[in-house]
Design a protein around this motif. Structure first.
Motif, short mmCIF file in Angstrom:
data_model
loop_
_atom_site.label_atom_id
_atom_site.label_comp_id
_atom_site.label_asym_id
_atom_site.label_seq_id
_atom_site.Cartn_x
_atom_site.Cartn_y
_atom_site.Cartn_z
N ALA A 1 -21.49 6.85 -16.07
CA ALA A 1 -21.15 6.73 -14.65
C ALA A 1 -20.04 5.70 -14.43
O ALA A 1 -19.18 5.88 -13.56
CB ALA A 1 -22.39 6.35 -13.83
N LEU A 2 -20.04 4.64 -15.23
CA LEU A 2 -18.97 3.65 -15.13
C LEU A 2 -17.64 4.27 -15.53
O LEU A 2 -16.61 4.00 -14.91
CB LEU A 2 -19.27 2.41 -15.97
N SER A 3 -17.64 5.12 -16.54
CA SER A 3 -16.38 5.78 -16.94
C SER A 3 -15.88 6.69 -15.81
O SER A 3 -14.68 6.76 -15.55
CB SER A 3 -16.53 6.54 -18.25
N GLU A 4 -16.81 7.36 -15.14
CA GLU A 4 -16.42 8.20 -14.00
C GLU A 4 -15.88 7.34 -12.86
O GLU A 4 -14.92 7.72 -12.18
CB GLU A 4 -17.61 9.05 -13.55
N GLN A 5 -16.49 6.18 -12.66
CA GLN A 5 -16.02 5.25 -11.63
C GLN A 5 -14.62 4.75 -11.99
O GLN A 5 -13.74 4.67 -11.13
CB GLN A 5 -16.98 4.07 -11.51
N LEU A 6 -14.40 4.43 -13.26
CA LEU A 6 -13.08 3.98 -13.71
C LEU A 6 -12.04 5.08 -13.48
O LEU A 6 -10.92 4.81 -13.02
CB LEU A 6 -13.13 3.59 -15.20
N ALA A 7 -12.40 6.32 -13.76
CA ALA A 7 -11.48 7.45 -13.51
C ALA A 7 -11.14 7.52 -12.02
O ALA A 7 -9.98 7.74 -11.65
CB ALA A 7 -12.10 8.75 -13.99
N THR B 1 -7.37 6.76 -9.66
CA THR B 1 -6.73 7.67 -8.68
C THR B 1 -6.40 6.97 -7.37
O THR B 1 -5.70 7.54 -6.54
CB THR B 1 -7.65 8.88 -8.36
N LEU B 2 -6.91 5.76 -7.16
CA LEU B 2 -6.74 5.08 -5.87
C LEU B 2 -5.33 4.53 -5.65
O LEU B 2 -4.93 4.29 -4.51
CB LEU B 2 -7.74 3.92 -5.75
N GLY B 3 -4.61 4.30 -6.73
CA GLY B 3 -3.27 3.76 -6.58
C GLY B 3 -3.26 2.28 -6.22
O GLY B 3 -2.31 1.80 -5.61
N GLN B 4 -4.33 1.58 -6.58
CA GLN B 4 -4.39 0.15 -6.32
C GLN B 4 -5.15 -0.53 -7.45
O GLN B 4 -5.87 0.12 -8.20
CB GLN B 4 -5.05 -0.13 -4.97
N ASP B 5 -4.94 -1.83 -7.55
CA ASP B 5 -5.68 -2.59 -8.55
C ASP B 5 -7.14 -2.73 -8.14
O ASP B 5 -7.48 -2.59 -6.96
CB ASP B 5 -5.07 -3.99 -8.73
N VAL B 6 -7.99 -3.00 -9.11
CA VAL B 6 -9.42 -3.21 -8.87
C VAL B 6 -9.75 -4.63 -9.30
O VAL B 6 -9.33 -5.09 -10.36
CB VAL B 6 -10.27 -2.20 -9.68
N THR B 7 -10.49 -5.33 -8.44
CA THR B 7 -10.91 -6.69 -8.76
C THR B 7 -12.43 -6.73 -8.84
O THR B 7 -13.11 -6.34 -7.89
CB THR B 7 -10.42 -7.69 -7.69
N LEU B 8 -12.94 -7.19 -9.98
CA LEU B 8 -14.38 -7.33 -10.18
C LEU B 8 -14.72 -8.82 -10.10
O LEU B 8 -14.06 -9.65 -10.75
CB LEU B 8 -14.77 -6.75 -11.54
N LEU B 9 -15.73 -9.15 -9.32
CA LEU B 9 -16.09 -10.54 -9.07
C LEU B 9 -17.40 -10.91 -9.74
O LEU B 9 -18.42 -10.23 -9.55
CB LEU B 9 -16.24 -10.77 -7.56
N ILE B 10 -17.36 -11.98 -10.53
CA ILE B 10 -18.56 -12.53 -11.15
C ILE B 10 -18.75 -13.92 -10.57
O ILE B 10 -17.91 -14.80 -10.78
CB ILE B 10 -18.43 -12.63 -12.68
N GLY B 11 -19.83 -14.12 -9.84
CA GLY B 11 -20.08 -15.41 -9.20
C GLY B 11 -20.57 -16.46 -10.18
O GLY B 11 -20.80 -16.18 -11.36
N THR C 1 -12.57 4.23 -23.22
CA THR C 1 -12.56 5.06 -24.44
C THR C 1 -13.22 6.42 -24.19
O THR C 1 -12.79 7.41 -24.77
CB THR C 1 -13.25 4.37 -25.64
N ILE C 2 -14.23 6.45 -23.34
CA ILE C 2 -14.86 7.73 -22.99
C ILE C 2 -13.84 8.65 -22.33
O ILE C 2 -13.73 9.83 -22.66
CB ILE C 2 -16.09 7.52 -22.07
N LEU C 3 -13.06 8.09 -21.40
CA LEU C 3 -12.05 8.89 -20.70
C LEU C 3 -10.97 9.40 -21.65
O LEU C 3 -10.38 10.46 -21.42
CB LEU C 3 -11.41 8.07 -19.58
N GLN C 4 -10.74 8.66 -22.74
CA GLN C 4 -9.71 9.04 -23.70
C GLN C 4 -10.24 9.96 -24.80
O GLN C 4 -9.47 10.43 -25.63
CB GLN C 4 -9.11 7.78 -24.36
#
Length: 147
Positions: free
Chosen positions: A75-81, A85-95, A137-140
């Motif tokens: 599911a994470l690989s699908e989310q990454l895919a 497609t969004l055309g923007q960077d993604v920021t992941l936050l770890i508190g 790697t799954i996507l590739q």
């Protein structure tokens, strides 16, 4: 697209830093990971403000939280895919030790959980980065992820 990972913590042990650096360098330029490490603050509001200031403009924000959505590696690989497609960077936050500020979590477009277990910060950051690499790697169709 770039994956910005903003994390709040003290210096990581060398075993974690070395492993993280290895996964980061494996990512291709079109899905590069950019790490931003912030020192913990005693004042939660000040820490939240430092995190906000570190988030790139027009970025899709993902908060990591123990009450976030539980996803499988597939599911994470699908989310990454999808993110690609969004055309923007993604920021992941770890508190930090007390997690992310509640208002900051509300600002995120998505909240994910890495595990139901309580993880040391170094392991949580390494796990996130390894899973993002694995998702790529799954996507590739790369053999790194064997089912």
């Amino acid at each position: 697209m770039k994956l910005h990972i903003i994390s709040v913590h003290h210096k990581l042990p060398s075993w974690a830093s070395d492993a993280i650096a290895d996964y980061v360098k494996r990512m291709p330029a079109d899905c590069a990971m950019v790490l931003k490490e912030l020192k913990p603050e005693i004042n939660p509001a000040k820490e939240a403000q430092k995190i906000r200031e570190a988030i790139p403009k027009s970025s899709y924000i993902v908060a990591l939280d123990e009450r976030g959505k539980d996803v499988s590696t597939q599911a994470l690989s699908e989310q990454l895919a999808h993110w690609r497609t969004l055309g923007q960077d993604v920021t992941l936050l770890i508190g930090g030790a007390d997690g992310l500020d509640p208002e900051l979590k509300k600002e995120a477009q998505l909240t994910l959980r890495l595990s139901s277990l309580t993880l040391p910060h170094a392991m949580a950051k390494l796990l996130l980065i390894e899973q993002l690499y694995r998702a790529w790697t799954i996507l590739q169709g790369h053999p790194y992820h064997r089912v």
